[in-house]
Design an enzyme around this catalytic site. Structure first.
Site, short mmCIF file in Angstrom:
data_model
loop_
_atom_site.label_atom_id
_atom_site.label_comp_id
_atom_site.label_asym_id
_atom_site.label_seq_id
_atom_site.Cartn_x
_atom_site.Cartn_y
_atom_site.Cartn_z
N LYS A 15 42.47 32.59 36.14
CA LYS A 15 43.04 33.64 36.99
C LYS A 15 42.20 34.91 36.99
O LYS A 15 41.95 35.49 38.05
CB LYS A 15 44.47 33.97 36.56
CG LYS A 15 45.45 32.80 36.64
CD LYS A 15 46.84 33.18 36.14
CE LYS A 15 46.87 33.61 34.69
NZ LYS A 15 46.70 32.55 33.71
N VAL A 17 38.96 35.30 36.20
CA VAL A 17 37.65 35.07 36.84
C VAL A 17 37.81 34.95 38.35
O VAL A 17 37.01 35.50 39.12
CB VAL A 17 36.97 33.81 36.25
CG1 VAL A 17 35.71 33.45 37.01
CG2 VAL A 17 36.67 34.03 34.77
N LYS A 37 47.32 44.43 37.02
CA LYS A 37 47.82 43.43 36.06
C LYS A 37 49.19 43.94 35.65
O LYS A 37 49.32 44.89 34.87
CB LYS A 37 46.86 43.35 34.86
CG LYS A 37 47.33 42.44 33.76
CD LYS A 37 47.03 41.00 34.07
CE LYS A 37 47.40 40.13 32.89
NZ LYS A 37 46.80 38.84 32.95
#
Length: 58
Positions: A15, A17, A37
């Site tokens: 996820k 990368v 995030k």
């Protein structure tokens, strides 16, 4: 402004990368990019997290 959500069902599935690759491609195309995030566990306060890794890779 389009929103793209990258999600996965487990850890170490790519996820972060993938997020970095998509962000880099968008930046290269002249787009404005923001990465969020929403939550992260298992990282101490002094350790870099996934958001920092996305910045490094992108």
């Amino acid at each position: 402004m389009p929103v793209l959500v990258i999600t996965g069902t487990g850890t170490e599935v790519g996820k972060t990368v993938t997020t970095a690759a998509v962000a880099a491609a968008a930046l290269a195309a002249g787009r404005s990019v923001a990465v969020l995030k929403a939550a992260q566990t298992g990282v101490r306060p002094d350790e870099p997290g996934d958001a920092e890794e996305v910045v490094r890779l992108a």
